[in-house]
Design a protein around this motif. Structure first.
Motif: not given
Length: 422
Positions: A32, A29, A181, A123
């Motif tokens: 992201d 996260r 990332d 995802q």
């Protein structure tokens, strides 16, 4: 699986599989959030067209509408742990390749669109597999605490910790947020791959069974469960309302309240802080009231907060309202996901989770369109009042579901009524 007692609430132990899953979720996260902040900034360097810039964000929603249900069906067919680390490995390679292209000066709008679309497509499988895997890592009575810890950690990493790093990384080069990332995806993949989880037992699929038929089975199971059906509908209504509010919040703050950029930053910070607080109280509320009644409480508080935000022309009222919205949104999310995991047949968790996520994702862009139209026609405070109406309808739809006669999957699962701890 091991659990511990924390203030009268059963919670998963950090050692073992849950701790690694939590670390993987938080690390991922964080990455992201860096990418989500850097992508539109890169887009505005490449084009001045608002519609083109908005299309980059839209590509992050579209795969859920196109493939969300399919991702849930696949998650119920495969080894979820392997699916998760394989998906994260692919996403790491994709983002690393994109970072290289940006670093070499080959960034383009089509490349941004392809990145956003491909990552969200992957995802749809990862998120549904993750939701289905968690009950294999923690005991049934610890699911609420596990979800609260996961969501709170992700909110801390994505909502607060990542923000200060974005300008620092961009100063080092436009490719840097994407490179970081990519590394977080690969680290998360390694953590998930190290889990030792026994795959859930599944009945053999009938000969000739298709993904389409399995998706239909999941939807029928969701529809027949009155509690899950009601919560799914309520979640859709709430997400339409939140989409309307968030899409126009900057106008609400800067023009209707004349709060400027400082006021807008204060509102978003209050929402993040409230979300963190909500993660600490979500399970405790459920233990006292039951999960559906926890949703009723959260929705009622949010409805009141939205009414105040839409009628009181003071920045302080909006900041307090956003704080309450964030806290109760976390209470809602933790208990909605836990209720779904507890009440879903183990072989269908992925499919039922995908139905919830598809409803949630479709609600946000639909609400954004409604919010823009309402703000244009009725005034800049209109979206907050529209959201209050939708939240009120969601709460109303849950009243019958909260009755004790709703059947439960397991005795004393806390789904519809609170009960004393063991």
């Amino acid at each position: 699986m091991t659990t511990v007692e924390v203030a009268g609430v059963r919670a998963p132990a950090w050692r073992g599989g849950f701790g690694r899953l939590w670390a993987a979720a938080v690390v991922s996260r964080f990455g992201d959030a860096l990418r989500a902040a850097a992508l539109p900034l890169l887009a505005v360097r490449l084009t001045d067209e608002p519609l083109v810039v908005a299309s980059v964000t839209a590509c992050g929603y579209a795969p859920w509408l196109l493939f969300g249900l399919l991702g849930g069906a696949v998650a119920d067919r495969v080894d979820q742990r392997r699916a998760m680390w394989a998906v994260d490995t692919v996403r790491g390679v994709v983002v690393a390749s994109f970072a290289l292209a940006v670093g070499l000066g080959h960034a383009s709008i089509p490349l941004l669109l392809a990145l956003a679309f491909s990552l969200t497509t992957l995802q749809t499988l990862f998120d549904n597999a993750s939701t289905a895997l968690l009950p294999s890592l923690v005991e049934h009575e610890a699911l609420g605490s596990a979800n609260a810890r996961l969501m709170t950690g992700q909110q801390l990493a994505g909502g607060l910790l990542a923000s200060p790093f974005v300008p620092l990384l961009l100063a080092a080069g436009a490719f840097m947020p994407f490179a970081v990332d990519a590394s977080t995806y690969l680290l998360a993949a390694a953590l998930v791959a190290s889990l030792r989880v026994r795959p859930p037992e599944r009945d053999p699929r009938p000969a000739g069974s298709t993904l389409r038929a399995e998706i239909a089975d999941g939807l029928r199971t969701l529809w027949r469960d009155r509690a899950l059906r009601g919560v799914c509908l309520a979640t859709l209504l709430c997400n339409i309302g939140m989409g309307a509010l968030i899409a126009t919040l900057v106008l609400h703050v800067t023009r209707w309240l004349h709060g400027g950029t400082v006021g807008y930053a204060a509102a978003m910070t209050a929402y993040s802080a409230g979300s963190l607080a909500g993660g600490f109280i979500a399970q405790r509320i459920a233990r006292r009231t039951g999960r559906v009644r926890a949703l009723l409480l959260a929705g009622g508080v949010q409805t009141t907060a939205l009414l105040v935000m839409g009628t009181v022309r003071q920045l302080a009222a909006l900041v307090v309202g956003m704080l309450l919205l964030g806290a109760m949104n976390m209470v809602w999310n933790v208990n909605q996901v836990t209720l779904m995991q507890q009440r879903s047949p183990s072989a269908m968790v992925g499919r039922i989770a995908s139905a919830f996520r598809t409803a949630s994702t479709s609600g946000a862009p639909l609400g954004a369109l409604f919010g823009g139209a309402v703000a244009h026609t009725y005034g800049l405070n209109g979206p907050a009042l529209l959201a209050a109406v939708l939240f009120g309808l969601a709460v109303t739809s849950l009243i019958t579901v909260s009755r004790r006669d709703v059947p439960v999957v397991a005795p004393d699962d806390g789904a519809t009524a609170g009960h004393p701890g063991p």
